[in-house]
Motif scaffolding. Structure first.
Motif, short mmCIF file in Angstrom:
data_model
loop_
_atom_site.label_atom_id
_atom_site.label_comp_id
_atom_site.label_asym_id
_atom_site.label_seq_id
_atom_site.Cartn_x
_atom_site.Cartn_y
_atom_site.Cartn_z
N PHE A 1 -6.64 7.03 4.28
CA PHE A 1 -7.67 6.14 4.75
C PHE A 1 -7.43 5.41 5.86
CE2 PHE A 1 -5.12 3.75 1.61
CZ PHE A 1 -5.12 2.55 2.31
N GLN B 1 -4.52 6.81 -0.81
CA GLN B 1 -5.04 6.44 -2.10
C GLN B 1 -5.27 7.66 -2.87
OE1 GLN B 1 -9.69 5.76 -0.71
NE2 GLN B 1 -8.64 4.31 -1.85
N LYS C 1 0.94 -1.19 0.04
CA LYS C 1 -0.05 -0.07 -0.03
C LYS C 1 0.97 1.33 0.16
CE LYS C 1 -3.83 -2.36 2.27
NZ LYS C 1 -4.39 -2.53 3.56
N GLU D 1 -8.57 6.62 -7.32
CA GLU D 1 -9.01 5.32 -6.48
C GLU D 1 -10.15 5.59 -5.63
OE1 GLU D 1 -4.34 3.24 -6.28
OE2 GLU D 1 -4.98 4.76 -5.05
N PHE D 2 -10.04 6.83 -4.82
CA PHE D 2 -11.09 7.18 -3.85
C PHE D 2 -12.56 7.39 -4.53
CE2 PHE D 2 -13.62 10.67 -1.95
CZ PHE D 2 -13.62 10.14 -0.69
N GLN E 1 -13.29 5.80 -7.43
CA GLN E 1 -13.73 4.50 -7.65
C GLN E 1 -14.13 3.75 -6.45
OE1 GLN E 1 -13.71 3.66 -10.75
NE2 GLN E 1 -14.70 1.56 -10.33
N GLU E 2 -13.53 3.85 -5.12
CA GLU E 2 -14.29 3.20 -4.00
C GLU E 2 -15.45 3.63 -3.74
OE1 GLU E 2 -12.81 0.75 -2.15
OE2 GLU E 2 -11.38 0.42 -3.54
N LYS E 3 -15.71 5.04 -3.77
CA LYS E 3 -16.82 5.56 -3.33
C LYS E 3 -18.02 5.12 -4.20
CE LYS E 3 -17.66 10.28 -3.84
NZ LYS E 3 -17.45 11.77 -3.90
N LYS E 4 -18.05 4.98 -5.58
CA LYS E 4 -18.73 4.51 -6.66
C LYS E 4 -18.90 3.03 -6.10
CE LYS E 4 -17.58 7.22 -10.51
NZ LYS E 4 -16.95 6.95 -11.83
N LYS E 5 -17.83 2.18 -5.85
CA LYS E 5 -18.37 0.78 -5.42
C LYS E 5 -19.29 0.74 -4.12
CE LYS E 5 -14.13 -0.99 -5.81
NZ LYS E 5 -12.96 -1.96 -5.53
N PHE E 6 -18.94 1.60 -3.06
CA PHE E 6 -19.78 1.66 -2.00
C PHE E 6 -21.23 2.16 -2.27
CE2 PHE E 6 -21.31 3.80 1.66
CZ PHE E 6 -21.00 2.71 2.69
#
Length: 103
Positions: free
Chosen positions: A67, A86, A38, A90-91, A93-98
């Protein structure tokens, strides 16, 4: 015990702005590195960084989301912090997945 990272950060580190709630908090020095696959910025213990802050590289304006944070010890003494980061992409993308999981 002298902090072994101090000289290295001053020679090879980057200037970062801590941004919290869209407000500038402080300019700090940080050294980009990796830990456990990471990306981290290694920073001094006394810097007021928090999970949820954004770090903006002054020279490039690249932004990173913090994070997680951990403290690195050597011979039983705290030496510096790792701010796990991140990229903004990347942030997002993670927000969209969540968000997809929530609905």
């Amino acid at each position: 015990m002298r902090n072994p990272l101090a000289g290295f950060i001053s020679r090879h580190g980057q200037k970062l702005d801590i941004i919290r709630d869209n407000k500038f908090i402080k300019k700090i020095d940080g050294l980009k590195n990796t830990k456990n696959n990471k990306t981290v910025f290694q920073i001094f213990l006394d810097e007021p960084i928090q999970i949820g802050d954004w770090l903006k590289i002054t020279d490039s304006q690249d932004e990173y989301f913090v994070f997680d944070i951990d403290t690195v010890f050597m011979k039983g003494e705290a030496q510096y912090k790792n701010a796990f980061i991140q990229t903004k992409a990347e942030f997002e993308q993670e927000k969209k997945k969540f968000c997809k999981c929530c609905f």
